[in-house]
Design a protein around this motif. Sequence first.
Motif, PDB file in Angstrom:
ATOM      1  N   SER B 100      -2.868 -19.932   9.485  1.00 37.61           N
ATOM      2  CA  SER B 100      -2.632 -21.292   9.976  1.00 37.61           C
ATOM      3  C   SER B 100      -2.953 -22.335   8.914  1.00 37.61           C
ATOM      4  CB  SER B 100      -3.492 -21.552  11.217  1.00 37.61           C
ATOM      5  OG  SER B 100      -4.863 -21.451  10.866  1.00 37.61           O
ATOM      6  N   ARG B 101      -3.606 -21.939   7.841  1.00 37.85           N
ATOM      7  CA  ARG B 101      -4.011 -22.893   6.811  1.00 37.85           C
ATOM      8  C   ARG B 101      -3.229 -22.628   5.522  1.00 37.85           C
ATOM      9  NH1 ARG B 101      -6.840 -26.640   9.789  1.00 37.85           N
ATOM     10  NH2 ARG B 101      -8.548 -25.645  10.926  1.00 37.85           N
ATOM     11  N   THR B 102      -2.977 -23.702   4.803  1.00 39.97           N
ATOM     12  CA  THR B 102      -2.283 -23.580   3.514  1.00 39.97           C
ATOM     13  C   THR B 102      -3.180 -24.178   2.427  1.00 39.97           C
ATOM     14  OG1 THR B 102      -0.128 -23.730   4.573  1.00 39.97           O
ATOM     15  CG2 THR B 102      -0.231 -24.249   2.205  1.00 39.97           C
ATOM     16  N   VAL B 103      -3.371 -23.401   1.386  1.00 40.45           N
ATOM     17  CA  VAL B 103      -4.201 -23.856   0.270  1.00 40.45           C
ATOM     18  C   VAL B 103      -3.338 -23.922  -0.985  1.00 40.45           C
ATOM     19  CG1 VAL B 103      -6.212 -23.343  -1.174  1.00 40.45           C
ATOM     20  CG2 VAL B 103      -6.261 -22.803   1.286  1.00 40.45           C
ATOM     21  N   VAL B 104      -3.435 -25.057  -1.699  1.00 41.07           N
ATOM     22  CA  VAL B 104      -2.751 -25.179  -2.990  1.00 41.07           C
ATOM     23  C   VAL B 104      -3.768 -24.886  -4.085  1.00 41.07           C
ATOM     24  CG1 VAL B 104      -1.371 -26.612  -4.507  1.00 41.07           C
ATOM     25  CG2 VAL B 104      -1.290 -27.001  -2.037  1.00 41.07           C
TER      26      VAL B 104
END
Lengths: 503, 503
Positions: B100-104
Amino acid sequence: MTKQRVVAIVCAIACMAANAADGLVGQVRQWRLGHEPVVVQQLADFTAIPSVAADASGLDSMAHRLQAELAQRGFKARLLQASPDAPAVVYGELDTPGASRTVVFYAHYDGQPVNRAEWQADPFAPVLHSTPDPKSPPVDWAKLRPPFNPEWRLFGRAVSDDKSSIVAFLQAFDALKALGHAPSVNIKVFWEGEEERGSPHLADLLRQNHSLLAANLWLIGDGPMHQSRQRTLYFGARGSLDLKATVYGPLRPLHSGHYGNWVPNPAYQAAELVMDLRAPDGSIRIPGFDRDVRPLTAAEQGAIKALPPVESSLKREFGIAQSEGSDGLTASTMRPALNVVGLQAGGPARAIPATAEASLDFRLVPDQTPERVREQVEKRLQDLGWTVLHAEPDAATRGSKSRLVRLDWNHGYPGYRGDMSSPVSRAVLATAERAAAGPVAVLPMMGGSVPIYLFTETLDVPAIVLPIANHDNNQHAADENARLQNLWDGIETYAGMLGDLHW
Amino acid sequence: MTKQRVVAIVCAIACMAANAADGLVGQVRQWRLGHEPVVVQQLADFTAIPSVAADASGLDSMAHRLQAELAQRGFKARLLQASPDAPAVVYGELDTPGASRTVVFYAHYDGQPVNRAEWQADPFAPVLHSTPDPKSPPVDWAKLRPPFNPEWRLFGRAVSDDKSSIVAFLQAFDALKALGHAPSVNIKVFWEGEEERGSPHLADLLRQNHSLLAANLWLIGDGPMHQSRQRTLYFGARGSLDLKATVYGPLRPLHSGHYGNWVPNPAYQAAELVMDLRAPDGSIRIPGFDRDVRPLTAAEQGAIKALPPVESSLKREFGIAQSEGSDGLTASTMRPALNVVGLQAGGPARAIPATAEASLDFRLVPDQTPERVREQVEKRLQDLGWTVLHAEPDAATRGSKSRLVRLDWNHGYPGYRGDMSSPVSRAVLATAERAAAGPVAVLPMMGGSVPIYLFTETLDVPAIVLPIANHDNNQHAADENARLQNLWDGIETYAGMLGDLHW
């Protein structure tokens, strides 16, 4: 005014000029007008020899060339060395039957270091240009007939500082000989090869050759003429003392973000050091620094006041709005100076540098001595919290002392101002005025340095500075040049000093 | 203590270590122990590509190489450019089913400029050494079997700033894949190529790709770890603003003897300018300069107090007796800084230079802005009598204005400090602690600069800095290096952020 009266005045002026031209100076001028290519060729040949400190073989070639030039003119010529590693002094002597006075003609054949990247052309491949701009088209003078345009300039390292003095001497000598005019004095020649390094061996050499150099006067052929382009005599020169200050920061350059505000920054401290020593008006921030400064005499002050004003035109020439001091150019160079001639720290990266260097150049005036100035500067820095070193600090020193500065001094020499009213001073001035057929700019002291003190102190003899270079010669910088009219004037003045000096 | 009790304690410690080793981090460590030559080879390969601002083709090669590395790992990879003349950003994305989370993951592939003369070896021919001294004999690691000595270091430009972050990411990704461990987040990659130039096109690029870059967190892989070598998180970074100040003197260099005390000296004035702007304790001499400085919170102050002390050992390491400020390293880098990173004036000749340059580097803190600092500096200089220009002065300006300075600013960017107590901040810290199997150094802000502000402001997303480089990596200087243990730690931390980050 009637037409007749105008004609009479014009005629009178023309007659005066003709009279001057009829004397020695006029004959020398006529000779020169026919020999301009020879003169320029000699100066170009000398300039092509790279006699700079970085090139020992260039210095050696130049010394031998000059020795040969003297020998072929009948001088007893030899090379003098104070030590085997020192560039030779070219020495020559020529007695004049019946002459009671002996004059030593000093000049130097070495030039300042060069940074070739800054020059428009090879500093040792001299080129003649029709303007002061080295980007202007060159003049192919070898194919042209004299007289040359006197505003033309020959470009190259040492062309005017100080090889044109040597050329003016040799050409004046040749002119007198060709004209059948005997010298009025016994002649000695002393051309040194390390003036631009501060003449570190000169004192020893003078002491070693005390009797050989016996004379009644030294004429110091160096420096620029007054900015008015009037022929010029200086009765002294400021002394010189160089200091390289290296300030130490961290052992290696450190990222200026991660350590900025915590690790001491030597580039910043170098700026602090400069400001610790010097005020914006040029005065030196050392209590008592001026205690050794001998005041100007009334005659010296008068000579300065009598000079043609040059400040406004120089500001235009140099592109500056204001001078640093408010007391005029010549008056300001009668004071001691501390010049920042170099700053070097850091590089392309954003880092706190490991070291920073400030190159400082003290100009000394009588009666300051280099020893005393060194003491004053070091004490001042210590009083302000600097740790003064004279060698690379070891790890223990770096880890225990802050505001670390290493001071590397050259040996330096003091300034000199002679007596402008002595018989010999008056004789030299009178000869210069006759050679100029007009007034001469008289300055108590040159702002630039020549080690006159060594001659006067070691040999107990008066010395006067006889400059011929144009002031706008880019001395000590890139694109150094010699203006032809200055060379022509120099030949006439040297002819006077060789053939028309009496006291 | 009884012998039995000692054995019991030793056993307990060993069991704890074994437990840690049994988790994700232990598996990654085992994987790495078998793959050390692959890791070092990748870092050496990347470092051999001269991706510095002076070499556009090197930047281009590096971008394409990284795009290929992502593509072969299954990322949708492409190059983003804000304008055709800007180095490309390497962009990649890989969705994780169920996440559910997006990390750059941010890093930069460009390095600082190099001055090859200062390096012990070619900065783009990486060499492994067994000590921090690049003069020590090189290690021919390709012939050796792992495990390698973790104190060995690979030398080369950009090896640790910032290519080791990229390698740690790729190797952690490979380790998780080999171990059959799915990522816990959706992954985006953003590797830029002009960070060392101040990221002039980054703002435009972020705006142009606002939707593409949608995420819940940016992890900024850049900067050095804490000097204690504890794994480190920064919750912000100082901003950056560069200023090159060129001070104008005479139109050409002038002999320092003839004109010293009369012609204004730009090298001296450059020192004045530095001192006009900065006090010896590092504070900036501009009234109201600190008005925009946001105070540290109690939590931020507490985090700084909790850091392992490093000042004494750093003073030894850097060879300095005292720090500039008295408030400790990390506290001092919470303040704005003005660093003198370069001074340049004059050369070998004793002349008053025509110009002098001071290169200044401002480090900004929230809520300062580059625009406001530029205004403050220029107003201050004008108040102190400087004539401030932004282009080369013409002749009329030089002849009519004194204390002329040309200011060339880069665009700069502000600093950033995020909320250390937010859920995402606490999740990242917990993951880092699990990966370290121990405490993590938490700093409110890095002293060095990263344009975090652009991400947080333009994209409205939190950002945290995850550094892996050794602090003693010669960042931004010659002989930059990466210590292997830092790379090994980095792989474990990145594995945690890829496979064990939950909030």
